[in-house]
Design a protein around this motif. Structure first.
Motif, PDB file in Angstrom:
ATOM      1  N   THR A   3      15.650  35.816 -74.051  1.00  0.00           N
ATOM      2  CA  THR A   3      16.148  34.495 -73.664  1.00  0.00           C
ATOM      3  C   THR A   3      14.961  33.549 -73.618  1.00  0.00           C
ATOM      4  N   ILE A   6      17.333  28.612 -70.426  1.00  0.00           N
ATOM      5  CA  ILE A   6      18.709  28.415 -69.999  1.00  0.00           C
ATOM      6  C   ILE A   6      18.878  26.920 -69.799  1.00  0.00           C
ATOM      7  N   SER A  11      22.563  30.069 -72.332  1.00  0.00           N
ATOM      8  CA  SER A  11      21.399  30.897 -72.678  1.00  0.00           C
ATOM      9  C   SER A  11      20.998  30.621 -74.120  1.00  0.00           C
ATOM     10  N   ARG A  13      18.681  31.964 -77.128  1.00  0.00           N
ATOM     11  CA  ARG A  13      18.027  33.225 -77.492  1.00  0.00           C
ATOM     12  C   ARG A  13      17.659  33.247 -78.971  1.00  0.00           C
ATOM     13  N   ALA A  26      23.094  30.354 -78.972  1.00  0.00           N
ATOM     14  CA  ALA A  26      23.433  29.746 -77.688  1.00  0.00           C
ATOM     15  C   ALA A  26      24.693  30.428 -77.161  1.00  0.00           C
ATOM     16  N   GLN A  27      24.622  30.923 -75.918  1.00  0.00           N
ATOM     17  CA  GLN A  27      25.732  31.668 -75.315  1.00  0.00           C
ATOM     18  C   GLN A  27      26.105  31.022 -73.989  1.00  0.00           C
ATOM     19  N   TYR A  28      27.399  30.710 -73.844  1.00  0.00           N
ATOM     20  CA  TYR A  28      27.910  30.151 -72.600  1.00  0.00           C
ATOM     21  C   TYR A  28      29.242  30.823 -72.317  1.00  0.00           C
ATOM     22  N   SER A  32      29.982  31.086 -78.011  1.00  0.00           N
ATOM     23  CA  SER A  32      28.663  31.285 -78.594  1.00  0.00           C
ATOM     24  C   SER A  32      28.558  30.492 -79.892  1.00  0.00           C
ATOM     25  N   LYS A  81       8.974  32.152 -73.379  1.00  0.00           N
ATOM     26  CA  LYS A  81       9.899  31.187 -72.757  1.00  0.00           C
ATOM     27  C   LYS A  81       9.559  29.769 -73.199  1.00  0.00           C
ATOM     28  N   GLU A  84      12.598  24.172 -69.755  1.00  0.00           N
ATOM     29  CA  GLU A  84      13.737  23.249 -69.888  1.00  0.00           C
ATOM     30  C   GLU A  84      13.233  21.889 -69.589  1.00  0.00           C
TER      31      GLU A  84
END
Length: 84
Positions: A3, A6, A11, A13, A26-28, A32, A81, A84
């Motif tokens: 990841t 966020i 997320s 990735r 992108a996963q929510y 996705s 990372k 944000e």
């Protein structure tokens, strides 16, 4: 798949040694999307409109970091990372 960030609950990735073109996942929740880096467009899938806008805005602000992360991931290295 590490990841990278966020963003508003989504997320972000990247897979190591993933296939071209350069992109991130992108996963929510159950949603996705695969989002290309050049140009920055949804290649596959979908996110709720408000989440997609936030992710695309974030990605535009962090484009250089995402391209660098892709470069590392494509060489099977951990991209690290992205703030944000």
């Amino acid at each position: 798949m590490p990841t990278l960030a966020i963003v508003d609950g989504v997320s972000i990735r990247m897979y190591a040694a993933d296939h071209p073109p350069p992109h991130f996942h992108a996963q929510y929740g159950e949603h996705s999307a695969v989002i290309g880096l050049n140009p920055m467009v949804v290649l596959v899938g979908s996110l709720p409109p408000n989440k997609l806008k936030r992710v695309l805005d974030w990605a535009a602000e962090h484009h250089i970091s995402l391209v660098h992360a892709w470069s590392l991931a494509s060489e099977n290295q951990k991209p690290g990372k992205i703030d944000e």
